[in-house]
Scaffold this motif. Structure first.
Motif, PDB file in Angstrom:
ATOM      1  N   UNK A 189      11.506 -13.454   3.623  1.00 25.09           N
ATOM      2  CA  UNK A 189      10.430 -13.937   4.476  1.00 25.09           C
ATOM      3  C   UNK A 189      10.003 -12.904   5.493  1.00 25.09           C
ATOM      4  N   UNK A 190      10.977 -12.242   6.114  1.00 27.39           N
ATOM      5  CA  UNK A 190      10.650 -11.249   7.140  1.00 27.39           C
ATOM      6  C   UNK A 190       9.947 -10.038   6.542  1.00 27.39           C
ATOM      7  N   UNK A 191      10.502  -9.493   5.465  1.00 25.57           N
ATOM      8  CA  UNK A 191       9.900  -8.297   4.875  1.00 25.57           C
ATOM      9  C   UNK A 191       8.560  -8.610   4.217  1.00 25.57           C
ATOM     10  N   UNK A 192       8.480  -9.742   3.538  1.00 31.06           N
ATOM     11  CA  UNK A 192       7.224 -10.102   2.895  1.00 31.06           C
ATOM     12  C   UNK A 192       6.105 -10.337   3.895  1.00 31.06           C
ATOM     13  N   UNK A 193       6.391 -11.076   4.966  1.00 24.83           N
ATOM     14  CA  UNK A 193       5.349 -11.345   5.959  1.00 24.83           C
ATOM     15  C   UNK A 193       5.007 -10.097   6.757  1.00 24.83           C
ATOM     16  N   UNK A 194       5.973  -9.202   6.946  1.00 22.48           N
ATOM     17  CA  UNK A 194       5.664  -7.927   7.594  1.00 22.48           C
ATOM     18  C   UNK A 194       4.701  -7.115   6.749  1.00 22.48           C
ATOM     19  N   UNK A 195       4.925  -7.109   5.438  1.00 24.28           N
ATOM     20  CA  UNK A 195       3.998  -6.403   4.544  1.00 24.28           C
ATOM     21  C   UNK A 195       2.613  -7.026   4.581  1.00 24.28           C
ATOM     22  N   UNK A 196       2.567  -8.360   4.629  1.00 26.68           N
ATOM     23  CA  UNK A 196       1.271  -9.045   4.714  1.00 26.68           C
ATOM     24  C   UNK A 196       0.569  -8.682   6.016  1.00 26.68           C
ATOM     25  N   UNK A 197       1.304  -8.676   7.138  1.00 26.53           N
ATOM     26  CA  UNK A 197       0.709  -8.338   8.430  1.00 26.53           C
ATOM     27  C   UNK A 197       0.244  -6.893   8.476  1.00 26.53           C
ATOM     28  N   UNK A 198       0.895  -6.022   7.700  1.00 25.00           N
ATOM     29  CA  UNK A 198       0.519  -4.606   7.713  1.00 25.00           C
ATOM     30  C   UNK A 198      -0.827  -4.367   7.037  1.00 25.00           C
ATOM     31  N   UNK A 199      -1.224  -5.246   6.123  1.00 25.38           N
ATOM     32  CA  UNK A 199      -2.479  -5.017   5.385  1.00 25.38           C
ATOM     33  C   UNK A 199      -3.690  -5.015   6.309  1.00 25.38           C
ATOM     34  N   UNK A 200      -3.932  -6.069   7.122  1.00 26.57           N
ATOM     35  CA  UNK A 200      -5.084  -5.990   8.027  1.00 26.57           C
ATOM     36  C   UNK A 200      -4.925  -4.924   9.096  1.00 26.57           C
ATOM     37  N   UNK A 201      -3.673  -4.616   9.482  1.00 28.25           N
ATOM     38  CA  UNK A 201      -3.474  -3.565  10.482  1.00 28.25           C
ATOM     39  C   UNK A 201      -3.956  -2.222   9.952  1.00 28.25           C
ATOM     40  N   UNK A 202      -3.572  -1.889   8.725  1.00 31.04           N
ATOM     41  CA  UNK A 202      -3.989  -0.617   8.138  1.00 31.04           C
ATOM     42  C   UNK A 202      -5.469  -0.637   7.776  1.00 31.04           C
ATOM     43  N   UNK A 203      -5.941  -1.769   7.292  1.00 34.68           N
ATOM     44  CA  UNK A 203      -7.328  -1.877   6.845  1.00 34.68           C
ATOM     45  C   UNK A 203      -8.311  -1.810   8.013  1.00 34.68           C
ATOM     46  N   UNK A 204      -8.010  -2.559   9.080  1.00 42.69           N
ATOM     47  CA  UNK A 204      -8.982  -2.731  10.154  1.00 42.69           C
ATOM     48  C   UNK A 204      -8.662  -1.936  11.413  1.00 42.69           C
ATOM     49  N   UNK A 205      -7.442  -1.433  11.558  1.00 42.57           N
ATOM     50  CA  UNK A 205      -7.038  -0.786  12.814  1.00 42.57           C
ATOM     51  C   UNK A 205      -6.408   0.578  12.586  1.00 42.57           C
TER      52      UNK A 205
END
Length: 747
Positions: A341-357
């Motif tokens: 859960x922690x690693x998967x959701x961290x990867x999910x959170x990283x997508x908009x961070x890299x894409x938009x920020x």
């Protein structure tokens, strides 16, 4: 032992109806709020990049998300609590939220992060997507990019060029600085009430965070102590300050405290029924592996999804990995879903961070890369320990290992761990005696610090970060007794961890580090490790411009709550000891604890309790927008105007905006010559160039161009103090001026 298999555990915990309801509110209100806000952040990550953040689409989806959140949190265990506790906690949280809303700041003219978040929120709420267009054609097209004095970027809003300057087809996007999560939540306030809605949303989120915090304290120390701890936290000036402005800390505080609470629940659910508590009396085990896996997954998701709102959520995820290793060594059923859960959701959170920020991530790479590297090291190290331990299972213990676990050393280890933890606290407190922390003197923050040092009569050394004083910052707001008591509790918990590990190993096989689940795991272990580790790393390197109260918001998410919980734990221990020997003195002990926990934060907050900064800025922005016509293109002249107004004009006024990069505003003739070609390109594109000045020096440039200016904003308001070496106790005056001039004649 036959595990329980019901789908909704503890739906009717023992006790009266009022006690059951009180327990449900304490246990589930924080997870419900966190689940809904996490859904909001995830939904924004899907819709915003494609222009889909539209009220008629988002609101129905969020209603569904709220219903799903209500359904999901029914799996969170709830035990009965005194009937008065939940109403008291709700009243404290609501009072905090109402007061923060009534005294909210109006930071929308961009100077610091709150202004950036507010304008980011306004953009996605009204334009429904990202990135922000630059309207490059309004400035003469790609040829404008060849002018070294022309810039579309401004603080917290990056200029991203697609193509080559001057080439056909080149375009420019404007990318906001921070992560998407907080603006997506605050945009709900815009749809409800415009600027007023946006500016009170942090107060609402902070009130919800208090419910999550109270639930955590209730789990760790007992429900009655949640009232005192929550009152101490809401009185803390940094917490109130973060709730008054559009910062991300209130949401991050909610996610992190709820994640820690769920982690404690997951460990308890997977423990054997006979496991006794350490911090609070009673048995902390339900022997329900299925429930442990479900709640473990929820805890991991909460830790990882905090990364939608703050990039330093990676720190808590990294610290979670050694905790998961301990759970794995004890074969706890929550281990695998927690990690996934922690690693998967961290990867999910990283997508908009890299894409938009992405530009923002580049600017903080000096901090981000070590953070990621540390997480990788902790993760691989934890995995290696578990794999090695399992390979050694059943083999005789090495001679050194046998010696270190001998009866003599079993008595020493807890004291050594406690002593090492206490020594770390002493070193942190003593750092000002032997250390001066610095950063790159060429960093923009160093120039800010140098200017503040000059104004405050300090030795000018812009590279100073003052991080060696970070523990003293906590004592300003919580009091030295709370800091000392809290650190002693950290030391005591370190000793308890060592004692638990050795005792549990002694009951298992002496030749193996893995003795199964015979002893269980302390339910407080995960929250304690994560809170202490995060506190230590933050105190060591706050990583923020060190003026106060600005810098103190770095302590809101984890540090101040950790000290409040630890000091409250000390109060519980003392009170129980007193009641055991002198029952009549128990009430007095609670009263003393209340004074120690509540009086210092109140004394620090009281001078600023009614403060409302930046008042009048919304009206000032509206005045500027009212002066601009449909074909106006705005060019900010002086540095202050270039910092504060481009995104305001672009986002709120819906007009193209850029600025002039200058080195000496006082050389009006030279500046005027730089401005002329930019103005000419704007006019040639069929637009009316409008010059915007924010200082008298900028107005002088307008006069040097032979133009007539008109002052449209003359605002006298207040802002936060910016002290480097002492606690803030008032406010500073803030003047906001805007002059506009029609520059058509210049071309």
């Amino acid at each position: 032992m036959t595990p329980q298999t019901h789908d909704v555990p503890d739906e009717r915990p023992p006790g009266s109806r009022g006690e059951r309801l009180s327990g449900v509110v304490l246990a589930r209100s924080g997870p419900l709020a966190a689940c809904f806000l996490a859904f909001t952040g995830l939904l924004a990550a899907v819709l915003v990049p494609f222009g889909g953040w539209i009220p008629w689409l988002v609101v129905p989806l969020l209603v569904i998300a709220l219903a799903a959140s209500v359904r999901l949190v029914r799996f969170v265990p709830a035990t009965a609590a005194p009937a008065w506790v939940a109403p008291a906690v709700v009243a404290i949280a609501a009072g905090h939220g109402v007061w923060a809303a009534l005294t909210h700041a109006e930071h929308v003219v961009l100077r610091r992060d709150a202004g950036s978040y507010a304008l980011y929120t306004q953009w996605i709420a009204t334009r429904h997507g990202l990135p922000i267009p630059s309207w490059l054609e309004a400035f003469g097209g790609s040829a404008a990019l060849t002018d070294p004095a022309f810039r579309l970027s401004s603080p917290a809003y990056y200029q991203v060029v697609h193509g080559s300057a001057g080439a056909a087809g080149t375009s420019v996007d404007i990318v906001p600085q921070f992560l998407l999560g907080a603006p997506s939540v605050y945009s709900l306030g815009w749809w409800a009430a415009g600027w007023n809605g946006v500016l009170v949303m942090p107060a609402i989120c902070s009130a919800l965070a208090m419910l999550g915090f109270a639930g955590l304290v209730a789990r760790l120390l007992g429900p009655r102590w949640a009232v005192l701890a929550t009152a101490a936290l809401v009185l803390s000036q940094p917490v109130l300050h973060a709730a008054r402005s559009t910062y991300s800390e209130p949401i991050a505080l909610l996610l992190v405290t709820v994640a820690c609470a769920l982690l404690a629940d997951a460990v308890t659910a997977g423990n054997p029924l006979r496991v006794k508590g350490f911090l609070i009396p009673g048995v902390h085990g339900t022997d329900d592996p299925r429930l442990a896996r479900r709640i473990g997954l929820a805890a991991g998701l909460a830790f990882g999804l905090a990364g939608l709102f703050r990039i330093d959520g990676l720190r808590e995820v990294s610290l979670l990995l050694p905790v998961a290793a301990v759970l794995a060594l004890r074969r706890h059923p929550a281990t695998r879903p927690l990690v996934l859960g922690a690693l998967g959701s961290t990867a999910v959170a990283a997508i908009p961070a890299v894409w938009l920020s992405r530009p923002y991530l580049g600017t903080i790479s000096a901090s981000l890369i070590p953070l990621i590297g540390g997480g990788v090291v902790l993760g691989l190290g934890s995995l290696a320990v578990v794999l090695v331990a399992r390979r050694l299972e059943g083999r005789p213990a090495p001679a050194l290992g046998a010696r270190l676990t001998s009866p003599a050393w079993q008595n020493r280890w807890p004291w050594l761990l406690a002593g090492a933890t206490a020594l770390v606290g002493v070193v942190l407190a003593a750092r000002p005696l032997f250390m001066i922390t610095r950063q790159d003197p060429d960093d923009p923050g160093s120039r800010v610090v140098a200017g503040l040092q000059l104004l405050q009569g300090l030795a000018v050394d812009g590279g100073r970060t003052y991080a060696e004083h970070s523990l003293n910052w906590i004592s300003w707001y919580a009091g030295p007794v709370v800091v000392i008591a809290g650190w002693l509790v950290f030391a005591a918990l370190a000793a308890a961890v060592g004692r638990w590990w050795l005792n549990s190993a002694a009951r298992g096989s002496s030749s193996s580090m893995l003795e199964g689940r015979t002893a269980g795991v302390p339910f407080w272990l995960g929250p304690a490790v994560i809170a202490f580790g995060s506190t230590l790393l933050t105190l060591y390197r706050p990583g923020i411009t060190p003026d106060h109260p600005w810098a103190d918001r770095r302590m809101v998410t984890m540090v101040i709550p950790a000290f409040v919980v630890a000091a409250t734990a000390a109060a519980t221990w003392v009170t129980r000891r007193v009641r055991r020997s002198r029952p009549w003195a128990g009430t007095g002990a609670v009263a003393v604890a209340a004074v120690v926990l509540l009086l210092p934060p109140w004394l620090a907050t009281q001078p600023l309790a009614g403060q409302r900064t930046e008042k009048g800025e919304v009206a000032a922005v509206q005045k500027v927008c009212a002066e601009l016509g449909a074909n106006d293109v705005v060019l900010a002249l002086d540095n202050r105007a270039a910092n504060e107004w481009p995104q305001v004009v672009r986002g709120v006024c819906d007009r193209p905006s850029a600025s002039v990069k200058i080195t000496d505003i006082n050389d009006t003739a030279a500046v005027a010559e730089v401005v002329r070609p930019i103005v000419a390109r704007i006019a040639a594109a069929g637009n009316r160039p409008v010059l915007l000045a924010g200082t008298p020096e900028g107005e002088a440039v307008i006069e040097a161009l032979g133009l007539t200016s008109r002052q449209v904003v003359d605002l006298e308001t207040i802002e936060d103090q910016r002290h480097l070496t002492r606690v803030p106790d008032g406010e500073d005056e803030l003047d906001i001026d805007v002059w506009l001039a029609d520059a058509t004649g210049v071309s």
